[in-house]
Design an enzyme around this catalytic site. Structure first.
Site, PDB file in Angstrom:
ATOM      1  N   GLY A  29     -17.521  21.353  32.729  1.00  0.00           N
ATOM      2  CA  GLY A  29     -17.424  21.110  31.304  1.00  0.00           C
ATOM      3  C   GLY A  29     -16.311  21.963  30.762  1.00  0.00           C
ATOM      4  CB  SER A  30     -14.068  21.722  27.962  1.00  0.00           C
ATOM      5  OG  SER A  30     -14.772  21.740  26.740  1.00  0.00           O
ATOM      6  N   GLY A  34     -20.270  24.596  26.062  1.00  0.00           N
ATOM      7  CA  GLY A  34     -21.421  25.480  26.192  1.00  0.00           C
ATOM      8  C   GLY A  34     -21.862  25.664  27.628  1.00  0.00           C
ATOM      9  CB  ILE A 165     -29.292  17.544  21.522  1.00  0.00           C
ATOM     10  CG1 ILE A 165     -29.818  16.178  21.091  1.00  0.00           C
ATOM     11  CG2 ILE A 165     -30.431  18.532  21.617  1.00  0.00           C
ATOM     12  CD1 ILE A 165     -28.975  15.008  21.535  1.00  0.00           C
ATOM     13  CG  ASP A 166     -28.456  22.619  18.498  1.00  0.00           C
ATOM     14  OD1 ASP A 166     -27.842  22.099  19.458  1.00  0.00           O
ATOM     15  OD2 ASP A 166     -28.168  23.741  18.027  1.00  0.00           O
ATOM     16  CG  LEU A 466     -18.849  -7.800  82.567  1.00  0.00           C
ATOM     17  CD1 LEU A 466     -20.282  -8.222  82.868  1.00  0.00           C
ATOM     18  CD2 LEU A 466     -18.363  -8.423  81.254  1.00  0.00           C
ATOM     19  CB  SER A 472     -14.530   4.730  85.306  1.00  0.00           C
ATOM     20  OG  SER A 472     -13.803   4.035  84.322  1.00  0.00           O
ATOM     21  CB  SER A 539      -8.016  -6.765  82.484  1.00  0.00           C
ATOM     22  OG  SER A 539      -8.664  -6.349  83.661  1.00  0.00           O
TER      23      SER A 539
END
Lengths: 633, 302
Positions: A29-30, A34, A165-166, A466, A472, A539
């Protein structure tokens, strides 16, 4: 004036300590919204302000305060002398308070435009953000800016604190309008939960006690919401990620890897892979000062030992074999610039991601993002507090996940190599695949000359089959046997080709064709180098296998079909790929959603159900002898 | 991790261990500042955990002002010996020769010469490029904005307006020759966290934290323990035995005791929860002037 009674009874704080969880949040907030007053209020209401601090506060209020005769709660959190005099917060400050249910770490971040970097800093570790909105002013440009940065840093939970809000007579209408306006604005930002609370931080309404002055409001107080909100990002449910921090070697008998678990769980017996090298091993122990653990999870700092002597150092990432992070040296990212010295594409920086530090450059500044309008703007360079979408290239490939999936393995900083300043903060979006230029050189020493020096005959041993068929495994044994025979070999497979040469390619038919073409060209180069080159690629298409065959001389291409039924491959599923493919997560997966064409004229077919890998490898060696490529022993 | 810890203490512990390891992994020559207090004890315990089964790969450094409580020095030497960690004790001998003391020179000059300057001497002498400290952000206002990895110039100065941004847990550890970084692994712990952790982990602390009958004199509303004969008595002043303990520990003539009957960790935690004054209230050096901690820190105080 301070009114509300302290909320948390001290006994309650102590009693429930063992169940307590931790929530980190930021307040944005800035100066005038507050924000500092709200934090002061949270600290006061949870009894975190002591008598001596209150006395100092009274003294300070007279000197610097802006609240007239009342104690200025904001002064409690505005720390440094310089900013006190200016009446603004200039940096990130961290505050701590606790209630009976939770302990909280608050990053207090500034609201001024020039301090985007500080807000990003606070947001980087937060699970929730409180956005302060002045009820008299409604949703402002800066509210939008802060929301965007929260969204950028991955915060999913937002509290819109409609403060003061007050000053609008506790108006329900004003509150409803602000809530509506914010929801409309924030819709595209991807927040999961937005909670709006009307409050007066100065008077304490709806902060820790429900206000009697707003009977129309029946939601929780701020504190209640902070105690209850669920911000578990479910990191524990994610895949195991363990960036190695420190290699732990007290003596020759112990070699462990210390680090913090970024996501997921690990147990002794788990198979793991070193993401960048592809080397695999098994977790043997999870070592801590308090004894070995049966399981450790995201957030734990532990030391892991492995079954094998794998080469691992700081910066490596351990992951499950079946669920690895991406490994690449190019990726796209969102970048926040944090330095006065501008970012220039092409300049070399140091990039730190998890525990890895590598040289890096920004190769493309795609566009910068206006934090006020979210517009995309063209840019040649990037200045302080600017945000952009960029492509980054690192000196070596690194393991990472998208930031949206894992903050620890998806976030990085850029360090200026000259000043060592932290110049940028980035969030990885995804890896990139790009073609590289090929330079052809004229060669004066020919294939025969090179092969003669090696005292061998070059050839391509092409293993097709596959995924999971055993290519591998058999190829690895064949290569060992060749090596024992003194043969110069090279092995090409998906791991070393897909991550480098073909990293720009996917798995569509067109890309598979191109991938095999490239492998064929590389294999040909190795043959010209006089090498026995072993290729392991699914492949799937006959046409490409023929194409490679055509690249080398007659007799130099040996096609080995590793024949394993797809049902068996699915059962083995060593990398967990079939499971994902069947679930629809991997498109174009050979054997599941993409065809495999069985070889018609392979030199050798190896039915893996019939024999062991060792015996099958022997068949390959026998064929090579028969063909005159190897000498009989 | 230890099963007895609450979720939030486990998180704090893991975060601190992560920070301590980062330093060991990235710096050439780190050192752990050891002030013998409860925060240092916790930090040292975390270091033992961080590298287990290895020992922490750095020494401890105690900047001795020669005015610490005798109990602290005994505790310091026993702890280093028991844990098998190298301990470097540095005293500003020049300050000693000049006769600097909290009594003759006042708290400001004593702290400046025997703590701040002495620390700078030690860091320069051994060429440390990173120094751990046990400071926490909840202690004092200017600490709240301190980084976990806090950059210091070659002159050991801190510039609060020019700190490196610190995001996620990605710490920028790069320094040039002569520059250094102060690292605060327990930045995010509160005083209550520290005591609850001491209790859960059974970490030894200096006996002065527990109430006992001790000889004290009352000066300007503060109870000062007469730990040895060097504390001159004012006319008409006689030390009286009172049941007191300390919330923080420093140089004994500058550290106020509180009247307390807390003789166990349970008592201490209960007392703290009921307390209406902050921890540093007993530290005379903080209240000299407004923003005094920030001033000290700019000059190189921890």
């Amino acid at each position: 004036m301070i009114q509300a009674a302290p909320l948390a009874s001290t006994a309650a704080i102590a009693e429930s300590a063992s169940e307590k969880s931790l929530l980190r949040f930021i307040t944005c907030g800035s100066v005038d919204d507050g924000k500092s007053t709200l934090i002061g209020r949270l600290l006061y209401d949870t009894k975190l302000i002591f008598d001596d601090q209150l006395a100092a506060l009274e003294k300070d209020s007279k000197k610097y305060g802006t609240t007239g005769p009342a104690i200025d709660l904001a002064l409690l959190v505005d720390g440094l002398e310089a900013e006190r005099e200016q009446g603004i917060t200039i940096d990130v400050a961290y505050r701590y308070f606790a209630t009976a249910k939770r302990t909280f770490i608050v990053a207090d971040t500034p609201g001024h435009e020039q301090f985007t970097r500080n807000m990003a800093t606070g947001a980087s570790t937060a699970g929730l953000a409180i956005l302060l909105v002045d009820a008299r002013k409604g949703v402002l440009t800066q509210t939008k800016r802060h929301s965007f940065i929260c969204s950028l840093l991955g915060i999913k939970n937002i509290v819109v604190a409609v403060n003061k809000i007050d000053l609008v007579d506790y108006s329900h209408v004003v509150f409803a309008e602000i809530e509506q306006a914010y929801r409309e604005f924030a819709a595209p930002l991807g927040f999961e939960h937005i909670t709006s609370i009307p409050m007066s931080a100065l008077n304490g309404d709806n902060v820790s006690t429900l206000s009697e002055r707003m009977p129309w409001y029946n939601g929780p107080t701020l504190i209640e919401h902070l105690e209850e909100v669920d911000v578990d990002s479910d990191l524990t449910a994610g895949p195991f990620r363990f960036p190695v921090q420190w290699v732990n070697r007290p003596d020759l008998n112990f070699r462990g890897f210390s680090g913090s678990i970024a996501s997921g769980r690990v147990r002794p017996g788990d198979d793991i892979v070193v993401a960048s090298s592809g080397k695999t091993s098994k977790v043997t122990r999870i070592v801590t000062y308090d004894g070995d653990l049966p399981v450790a999870e995201a957030g734990d700092s532990v030391t892991i030992t492995l079954a094998d002597e794998v080469d691992i150092s700081r910066g490596d990432v351990l992951a499950p074999v079946a669920d690895r992070p991406e490994v690449a040296n190019q990726f796209s990212a969102k970048l926040i610039w944090m330095e006065e010295e501008r970012l220039f594409p092409g300049r070399s920086y140091l990039l730190k991601l998890a525990t890895r530090t590598v040289p890096a450059t920004v190769t493309a500044l795609k566009h910068k993002i206006d934090v006020n309008t979210l517009d995309e703007l063209a840019a040649k360079t990037l200045g302080l507090n600017e945000i952009a979408e960029v492509n980054i290239e690192t000196g070596t490939a690194i393991a990472f996940d998208p930031y949206s999936e894992n903050r620890d393995t998806g976030a990085f900083i850029l360090i200026d190599r000259e000043t060592n300043a932290t110049a940028g903060a980035g969030m990885i979006m995804h890896g990139l695949r790009r073609a590289t230029n090929i330079h052809r050189h004229h060669l004066s020493v020919d294939k025969e000359a090179r092969a003669r020096l090696k005292r061998q005959k070059p050839a391509v041993l092409w293993f097709t089959g596959l995924s999971g068929s055993g290519k591998s495994t058999i190829a690895d044994i064949v290569e060992k046997k060749l090596s024992v025979r003194g043969q110069h070999t090279m092995l090409l497979d998906g791991d070393n080709i897909r991550h480098g040469l073909s990293k720009d390619l996917g798995f569509t038919d067109a890309d598979r064709v191109e991938n095999i073409r490239r492998v064929g060209e590389v294999a040909k180069l190795f043959v010209e180098a006089g090498t026995l080159v072993i290729c392991c690629f699914i492949s799937p298409f006959e046409a490409e296998r023929s194409l490679v065959r055509g690249l080398v001389e007659d007799g130099e291409f040996i096609e080995v079909f590793v024949d394993t039924p797809v049902e068996l491959c699915i059962e083995r599923d060593p990398k967990g790929l079939y499971k994902r493919a069947i679930a629809g997560e991997i498109p174009n997966f050979t054997g599941v959603s993409s065809p495999y064409e069985r070889p018609e004229n392979a030199e050798l077919t190896l039915p893996t159900e019939e024999d062991t890998a060792e015996a099958l490898a022997d068949r390959v060696i026998a064929l090579l002898i028969e063909r005159g490529i190897l000498d009989a022993e | 991790m230890s099963s007895g810890l609450s979720t939030h203490l486990k998180r704090l512990e893991a975060e601190s261990i992560h920070i301590i390891r980062e330093v060991a992994a990235e710096f050439r020559n780190p050192v752990m500042l050891y002030s013998i207090g409860k925060d240092s004890s916790v930090m040292l315990h975390l270091a033992m955990k961080a590298f287990y089964p290895s020992k922490p790969p750095f020494p401890l450094l105690h900047v001795d002002t020669t005015w610490k409580f005798r109990d602290m020095i005994t505790f310091r030497d026993e702890t280093a010996k028991q844990l098998g960690i190298d301990l470097i004790v540095h005293i500003n001998e020049d300050g000693v020769k000049r006769g600097i003391s909290p009594i003759a020179s006042g708290s400001n000059v004593h702290t400046q010469v025997m703590k701040t300057e002495s620390l700078r001497q030690a860091l320069d002498k051994y060429g440390f490029d990173a120094a751990f400290g046990g400071a926490r952000r909840d202690e004092e206002k200017s600490r709240a904005k301190e980084r976990v990895f806090s950059f210091r110039t070659a002159n050991h100065a801190w510039d609060p307006r020019n700190q490196r941004p610190e995001l996620w847990r990605l710490y920028n550890t790069r320094v040039k020759q002569g520059e250094s970084i102060r690292v605060f692994p327990i930045s995010n712990w509160t005083e209550l966290d520290v005591w609850q952790y001491v209790q859960a982990e059974n970490i030894p602390v200096v006996p002065l934290y527990f109430a006992a009958m001790r000889p004290v004199v009352k000066r300007d509303g503060t109870l000062i323990m007469r730990d040895d004969e060097r504390l001159p008595l004012l006319p008409g002043e006689t030390p009286e035995m009172r049941l007191v303990r300390f919330r923080t520990l420093g140089c004994y003539p500058l550290t106020g005791a509180i009247e307390s009957d807390a003789t166990s960790l349970d008592d201490i935690i209960a007392e703290m929860l009921a307390s209406t004054t902050s921890e540093r209230q007993g530290r005379l050096i903080d209240s000299d002037e407004a923003g005094s901690m920030e001033k000290k820190k700019r000059e190189g105080y921890f």
